[in-house]
Design an enzyme around this catalytic site. Structure first.
Site, PDB file in Angstrom:
ATOM      1  N   ASP A   1     -43.059  25.105 -11.209  1.00  0.00           N
ATOM      2  CA  ASP A   1     -43.059  24.646  -9.824  1.00  0.00           C
ATOM      3  C   ASP A   1     -41.819  23.811  -9.518  1.00  0.00           C
ATOM      4  OD1 ASP A   1     -44.631  24.254  -7.206  1.00  0.00           O
ATOM      5  OD2 ASP A   1     -44.182  22.191  -7.820  1.00  0.00           O
TER       6      ASP A   1
ATOM      7  N   ASN B   1     -41.811  14.172  -4.197  1.00  0.00           N
ATOM      8  CA  ASN B   1     -40.396  14.409  -3.937  1.00  0.00           C
ATOM      9  C   ASN B   1     -39.849  13.282  -3.059  1.00  0.00           C
ATOM     10  OD1 ASN B   1     -41.257  14.956  -1.314  1.00  0.00           O
ATOM     11  ND2 ASN B   1     -41.099  17.175  -1.544  1.00  0.00           N
TER      12      ASN B   1
END
Length: 361
Positions: A238, A49
């Site tokens: 997810d 991320n």
């Protein structure tokens, strides 16, 4: 089971036991016997991320790949039709520590129990800092597979038995098998219509963070049977759970655990999947997000939407130093959201009590 089949099963087991006994005498390891497999690769920027934490979905996908390889390899050690190990259930998966860009993930999968038609694969993930050499255990998981014939995907084949180090080890494996079988049979794919998100929802409500992702299943997502890989589905789930958590907290968020994932129905190439996540419960330190996958076929005449997979993901919020932050309370609206909140709280307290018992042991 008929007498002929029972006799065949006993003979097969005796033969397999003899082979494995000779293998141990020859000093072969679990990996050399085909009961263990390791997948390793370095974590790249595409895997993380914006804060540099590797997505939990990347790890879940690697876990399933390693499990599928060792399961398929083992199931093809016997004569007869060739087969592929299909994922049917993932037990609770723990994310003990985050993984970062530049670290190497070593995923080790080992077959720990076999029944007549299924096998359990336990997986451990270790992260390695290749600059310092430091290693740490980051994940643990248990997966269940069934061998599907390449000639007919609906045909579930027998699983070659493995040899256990003791009768106690086999008995513990049998208990795990019976427990997951019972829970899987009791778990039905409840299809609840998702309420469309409001244009300007109040912050910290379920609607303010609810998220969806639409994905067309292509060839790269699928197995030799043209069915989607379980790891691909878990990765999508997810990603959506992470969106929900980030929208609720507006901070860096990471996966800390995934509850049991039940694969209710298969998803074929050409299907469009809608992956939806909504927050169900938030404690001061963590948040529970329900994620479900609905599939619709674009091919043929059957365009009915069906629930394929469902699971609960748990996330925590982190500051810029990767220290836990408090979770904003979840605001519920209506009886259904309140009911889901109470059910989520019960699961949270149950898991908390279980962790405390494990610490004392």
């Amino acid at each position: 089971m008929c007498a002929t089949m029972s006799c065949f099963w006993i003979q097969s087991r005796k033969a397999a036991d003899e082979v494995k006994k000779r293998a141990r005498l020859n000093g072969e390891t679990e990996a050399e016997r085909g009961l263990q497999h390791q997948v390793s690769r370095i974590m790249c920027p595409d895997d993380a991320n914006i804060a540099g934490n590797v997505h939990g979905g990347i790890i879940l996908k690697m876990i399933e790949e390693a499990g599928g390889i060792v399961g398929t390899r083992h199931c093809n050690t016997q004569s007869g039709d060739r087969c592929v190990a299909a994922l049917v259930r993932v037990e609770k998966t723990e994310f003990l520590y985050p993984m970062f860009i530049g670290e190497v993930a070593h995923v080790t999968a080992e077959i720990t129990y076999t029944s007549k038609r299924s096998l359990e694969v336990q997986v451990k993930v270790v992260s390695e800092n290749i600059l310092s050499g430091a290693k740490k255990l980051t994940n643990r998981a248990a997966l269940w597979y069934v061998p599907c014939s390449l000639k007919n995907v609906e045909h579930i084949m027998d699983v070659p038995p493995i040899e256990y180090s003791s009768a106690e080890e086999e008995e513990e494996g049998k208990k795990r098998y019976e427990a997951q079988k019972k829970e899987r049979l009791e778990t039905t794919a409840k299809v609840e219509e998702v309420m469309p998100a409001l244009l300007n929802p109040e912050r910290y409500t379920v609607g303010s963070s609810q998220s969806s992702l639409i994905h067309l299943i292509g060839p790269s997502d699928c197995t030799l049977h043209d069915y989607v890989h379980g790891g691909v589905t878990m990765k999508l789930m997810d990603e959506v759970a992470g969106l929900v958590a980030a929208r609720h907290c507006r901070t860096n968020v990471v996966t800390v655990s995934v509850g049991a994932i039940n694969f209710h129905r298969t998803i074929k190439k050409g299907c469009v999947v809608t992956v939806t996540g909504r927050m169900t419960f938030a404690s001061n330190k963590s948040m529970e997000i329900e994620v479900f996958v609905d599939a619709t076929s674009l091919l043929g005449t059957d365009h009915v939407k069906y629930r394929a997979v469902s699971a609960f993901f748990t996330y925590i919020s982190l500051d810029k130093h990767n220290r836990p932050l408090p979770i904003p309370p979840l605001k519920t609206e209506g009886e259904e959201e309140q009911r889901r909140l109470e059910e989520g709280k019960a699961r949270y307290l149950q898991n908390k009590a279980k962790r405390e018992v494990e610490k004392e042991q």
